[in-house]
Design a protein around this motif. Structure first.
Motif, mmCIF file in Angstrom:
data_model
loop_
_atom_site.group_PDB
_atom_site.id
_atom_site.type_symbol
_atom_site.label_atom_id
_atom_site.label_comp_id
_atom_site.label_asym_id
_atom_site.label_seq_id
_atom_site.Cartn_x
_atom_site.Cartn_y
_atom_site.Cartn_z
ATOM 1 N N GLY A 173 2.239 -25.907 -54.906
ATOM 2 C CA GLY A 173 2.997 -26.078 -56.307
ATOM 3 C C GLY A 173 4.628 -24.574 -56.211
ATOM 4 N N ALA A 174 4.229 -24.621 -54.031
ATOM 5 C CA ALA A 174 5.435 -23.800 -54.324
ATOM 6 C C ALA A 174 6.836 -23.499 -54.073
ATOM 7 N N THR A 175 8.039 -23.149 -54.309
ATOM 8 C CA THR A 175 8.665 -24.304 -53.443
ATOM 9 C C THR A 175 9.384 -24.007 -52.527
ATOM 10 N N PRO A 176 9.786 -24.682 -52.174
ATOM 11 C CA PRO A 176 10.307 -24.510 -49.731
ATOM 12 C C PRO A 176 10.626 -24.396 -49.793
ATOM 13 N N PRO A 177 11.320 -24.090 -48.385
ATOM 14 C CA PRO A 177 12.088 -22.702 -48.060
ATOM 15 C C PRO A 177 12.997 -23.663 -48.104
ATOM 16 N N THR A 178 14.270 -23.107 -47.083
ATOM 17 C CA THR A 178 15.576 -24.362 -46.733
ATOM 18 C C THR A 178 15.721 -24.140 -44.994
ATOM 19 N N PHE A 179 16.778 -24.882 -44.428
ATOM 20 C CA PHE A 179 16.586 -24.891 -43.305
ATOM 21 C C PHE A 179 17.438 -24.392 -42.585
ATOM 22 N N THR A 180 18.099 -23.749 -42.076
ATOM 23 C CA THR A 180 18.861 -23.508 -41.498
ATOM 24 C C THR A 180 19.056 -23.529 -39.735
ATOM 25 N N THR A 181 20.016 -24.056 -38.634
ATOM 26 C CA THR A 181 20.774 -23.495 -37.791
ATOM 27 C C THR A 181 21.725 -22.557 -37.813
ATOM 28 N N GLU A 182 21.996 -22.113 -39.123
ATOM 29 C CA GLU A 182 22.667 -20.754 -38.535
ATOM 30 C C GLU A 182 21.940 -19.336 -38.955
ATOM 31 N N GLU A 183 22.773 -18.349 -38.251
ATOM 32 C CA GLU A 183 21.456 -17.039 -38.077
ATOM 33 C C GLU A 183 21.546 -16.641 -39.075
ATOM 34 N N ASP A 184 20.470 -15.980 -39.730
ATOM 35 C CA ASP A 184 20.892 -15.676 -41.364
ATOM 36 C C ASP A 184 20.159 -14.071 -40.908
ATOM 37 N N SER B 241 14.207 -18.945 -46.413
ATOM 38 C CA SER B 241 14.656 -20.236 -45.547
ATOM 39 C C SER B 241 14.075 -20.143 -44.019
ATOM 40 N N VAL B 242 13.713 -21.076 -43.957
ATOM 41 C CA VAL B 242 13.857 -21.130 -42.228
ATOM 42 C C VAL B 242 15.013 -21.015 -41.340
ATOM 43 N N SER B 243 14.968 -20.347 -40.529
ATOM 44 C CA SER B 243 16.021 -20.023 -39.680
ATOM 45 C C SER B 243 15.887 -21.091 -37.869
ATOM 46 N N ILE B 244 16.733 -21.936 -37.747
ATOM 47 C CA ILE B 244 15.932 -22.427 -36.227
ATOM 48 C C ILE B 244 16.773 -21.773 -35.130
ATOM 49 N N ASP B 245 16.031 -21.247 -34.103
ATOM 50 C CA ASP B 245 17.443 -21.110 -33.359
ATOM 51 C C ASP B 245 17.333 -22.503 -32.041
ATOM 52 N N PHE C 169 7.175 -22.182 -41.967
ATOM 53 C CA PHE C 169 7.208 -22.535 -43.561
ATOM 54 C C PHE C 169 6.293 -22.033 -43.970
ATOM 55 N N ALA C 170 5.148 -22.181 -43.464
ATOM 56 C CA ALA C 170 2.957 -21.648 -44.105
ATOM 57 C C ALA C 170 3.825 -19.993 -44.577
ATOM 58 N N LEU C 171 4.516 -19.529 -43.819
ATOM 59 C CA LEU C 171 4.995 -17.993 -44.936
ATOM 60 C C LEU C 171 5.527 -17.930 -46.191
ATOM 61 N N SER C 172 6.431 -19.035 -46.465
ATOM 62 C CA SER C 172 6.775 -19.150 -48.185
ATOM 63 C C SER C 172 5.894 -19.663 -48.209
ATOM 64 N N ILE C 173 4.608 -20.068 -48.245
ATOM 65 C CA ILE C 173 3.412 -20.899 -49.044
ATOM 66 C C ILE C 173 1.975 -19.790 -49.801
ATOM 67 N N GLN C 174 2.378 -18.503 -48.109
ATOM 68 C CA GLN C 174 1.970 -17.446 -48.581
ATOM 69 C C GLN C 174 2.674 -16.814 -49.513
ATOM 70 N N LYS C 175 3.854 -16.448 -48.894
ATOM 71 C CA LYS C 175 4.783 -15.717 -50.625
ATOM 72 C C LYS C 175 4.302 -16.448 -51.689
ATOM 73 N N ALA C 176 5.002 -16.978 -52.096
ATOM 74 C CA ALA C 176 4.535 -17.946 -53.368
ATOM 75 C C ALA C 176 3.148 -17.594 -54.078
ATOM 76 N N THR C 177 1.917 -17.090 -53.014
ATOM 77 C CA THR C 177 0.835 -17.447 -53.645
ATOM 78 C C THR C 177 0.345 -15.944 -53.377
ATOM 79 N N GLY C 178 1.600 -14.965 -53.748
ATOM 80 C CA GLY C 178 0.706 -13.649 -53.401
ATOM 81 C C GLY C 178 0.403 -12.929 -52.600
ATOM 82 N N TYR C 179 0.039 -13.650 -51.024
ATOM 83 C CA TYR C 179 -0.125 -13.184 -50.493
ATOM 84 C C TYR C 179 0.683 -12.799 -49.513
ATOM 85 N N SER C 180 -0.041 -11.267 -48.979
ATOM 86 C CA SER C 180 1.172 -10.195 -47.537
ATOM 87 C C SER C 180 1.098 -11.093 -46.519
#
Length: 477
Positions: A315-326, A345-349, A381-392
């Motif tokens: 049920g977590a909102t998926p993060p957006t992907f970007t190749t730009e510096e964040d 967001s997930v930024s990719i080098d 991406f998995a960190l966004s799931i943890q954030k949405a479910t309240g984990y550190s």
């Protein structure tokens, strides 16, 4: 990895039975681990290798030269025999008889006849049941292992060979015979090596010591090095297992006792062995079979959709992907991918991703492969799931949850409808990346890596076989 055509058909059937990709509720099968420990032992970073000032063991060896490699081998076998002299009577009610012949040879020199084989040019170590012997190459194999991974890699190989001797001495009580498939015998021997290393880690070995952090990491790296080549069938005569499978067996032994290893049988192998031949439709895009071009937008899009599918039930909102510096305000930048909680967001080098995702050519240095690169992104991406479910998102528990959730995503890549498919060798790429010093697969949001490679691989395997639900239960911190 591959697109839809490159699927482990047999593995899919097994994983469908185990329900590895489902998000489930309820109590896990394991107690919550202490993230500061490895199978109940404190994570240590001290010296690993021969104990200083300990006299060499006195074992009779044929054809030895008295050099450093022979001394290392003799001390290893003396300690391994001491271990089994304790364990066989205690666990199986069988007295342990020492191996009858120990033979040293130089594969670059004059050959020795043993086990109906001449050792000239044979860079190997082996157990032979015909005359109850263990032989090793002091000229090529042992020095190469020692130079590449340290002396405990030599101990690893010889402890594995003694595992085969234990099988022979146990007979029916060990669950193997002449007709037993090779992969079962090899998985048992890797497991028995894990038993011995637990004993060493507990400080009971006369000649050796090992830290449960960097020391065990080197042992697991040795298991990776001696894996079967990608595309090798587990059913092939002489198959030893992929790195993922061999490390798993070693870990079962380290966490359990010899009866756990003796219990490895055909049913277990069919249920968990991941080693398979390449699918006929696996593609070769110039990087070898099963490796995609990781900076190709088509495959990054497939990866993003694959991750959304894997975690949809959260049920977590998926993060957006970007190749730009964040310019993230609440987390450190990590490479080759970063997760920013503030912007979800997930930024990719891309250049760094390509370095990891391009496998090395023979004899040259390089990265690892496409799965290792994609798993780095999956971990963020998995960190966004943890954030949405309240984990550190900080600390070792977050790192292990991340590894577990990344493993759960990897499990979904075996499904018929998967947008990206697991191909032969992919899980070995995961092991290689998990053992790297800066691996993001088992790192928190700031890139702080769980210090124990053993714990990293174990958490990834938990997710792969048991699914996302176990990750938040077992590694809740």
């Amino acid at each position: 990895m591959g697109r839809r055509a490159s699927l482990f058909t047999a593995l899919v059937a097994v994983l469908a039975l185990t329900g590895c990709t489902q998000l489930v509720s309820g109590q896990g099968r394991s107690e919550r681990p202490d993230v500061s420990k490895v199978s109940g032992l404190e994570i240590t970073t001290g010296e690993s290798g021969p104990k200083p000032g300990v006299p060499d063991a006195d074992l009779q060896v044929e054809n030895g030269d008295g050099g450093e490699m022979d001394r290392l081998a003799i001390n290893t076998l003396a300690d391994v025999e001491a271990y089994w002299a304790e364990q066989l009577p205690a666990k199986f009610d069988v007295e342990f008889a020492p191996v009858k012949r120990l033979v040293s040879y130089d594969s670059n020199g004059k050959g020795v006849d043993i086990c109906r084989t001449n050792t000239a040019g044979v860079a190997n170590a082996f157990y032979c049941s015909l005359d109850d012997s263990i032989a090793w190459d002091r000229g090529e194999l042992l020095p190469m292992l020692d130079d590449a991974f340290g002396p405990m890699s030599v101990v690893t190989v010889l402890a594995h060979e003694m595992g085969h001797a234990v099988q022979y001495k146990l007979g029916d009580k060990g669950g193997v015979n002449q007709a037993t498939p090779t992969i079962i015998k090899e998985q048992q021997a890797d497991c028995y090596a894990g038993n011995f290393f637990r004993w060493v880690a507990e400080g009971k070995s006369e000649h050796f010591r090992i830290s449960t952090g960097p020391g065990l990491n080197q042992v697991l790296a040795t298991m990776f090095f001696i894996r079967d080549a990608a595309g090798t069938s587990a059913e092939k005569q002489g198959a030893h297992g992929s790195a993922f499978d061999r490390v798993s067996a070693f870990q079962f032994g380290f966490a359990g006792d010899p009866t756990r290893c003796a219990a490895i049988d055909e049913a277990e192998i069919k249920a968990r062995i991941t080693q398979q031949k390449f699918d006929a439709q696996d593609e070769d895009q110039g990087f070898g079979k099963g490796n995609l071009k990781v900076d190709d937008p088509r495959y990054l899009d497939l990866l993003e959709q694959s991750l959304k599918d894997a975690y949809a039930e959260s049920g977590a909102t998926p993060p957006t992907f970007t190749t730009e510096e964040d310019d993230c305000q609440d987390a450190a930048e990590t490479s080759p991918a970063s997760y920013c909680p503030a912007t979800n967001s997930v930024s990719i080098d891309l250049p760094d991703l390509v370095k990891i995702g391009t496998p090395p050519k023979r004899g040259q240095k390089g990265g690892i492969g496409d799965f290792a690169a994609f798993a780095e992104i999956a971990s963020r991406f998995a960190l966004s799931i943890q954030k949405a479910t309240g984990y550190s998102l900080e600390g070792p528990a977050a790192g292990l949850r991340t590894a577990c959730l990344t493993g759960a995503w990897a499990g979904t890549t075996t499904e018929n409808e998967a947008r990206l498919r697991l191909s032969s060798g992919d899980l070995d790429e995961a092991v290689a990346e998990l053992l790297a010093d800066k691996s993001l697969i088992a790192a928190d949001v700031n890139g702080t890596v769980v210090p124990s490679g053993f714990a990293r691989v174990e958490a990834f395997r938990d997710g792969f076989f048991e699914g996302s639900g176990l990750c938040t239960r077992k590694y809740s911190g």
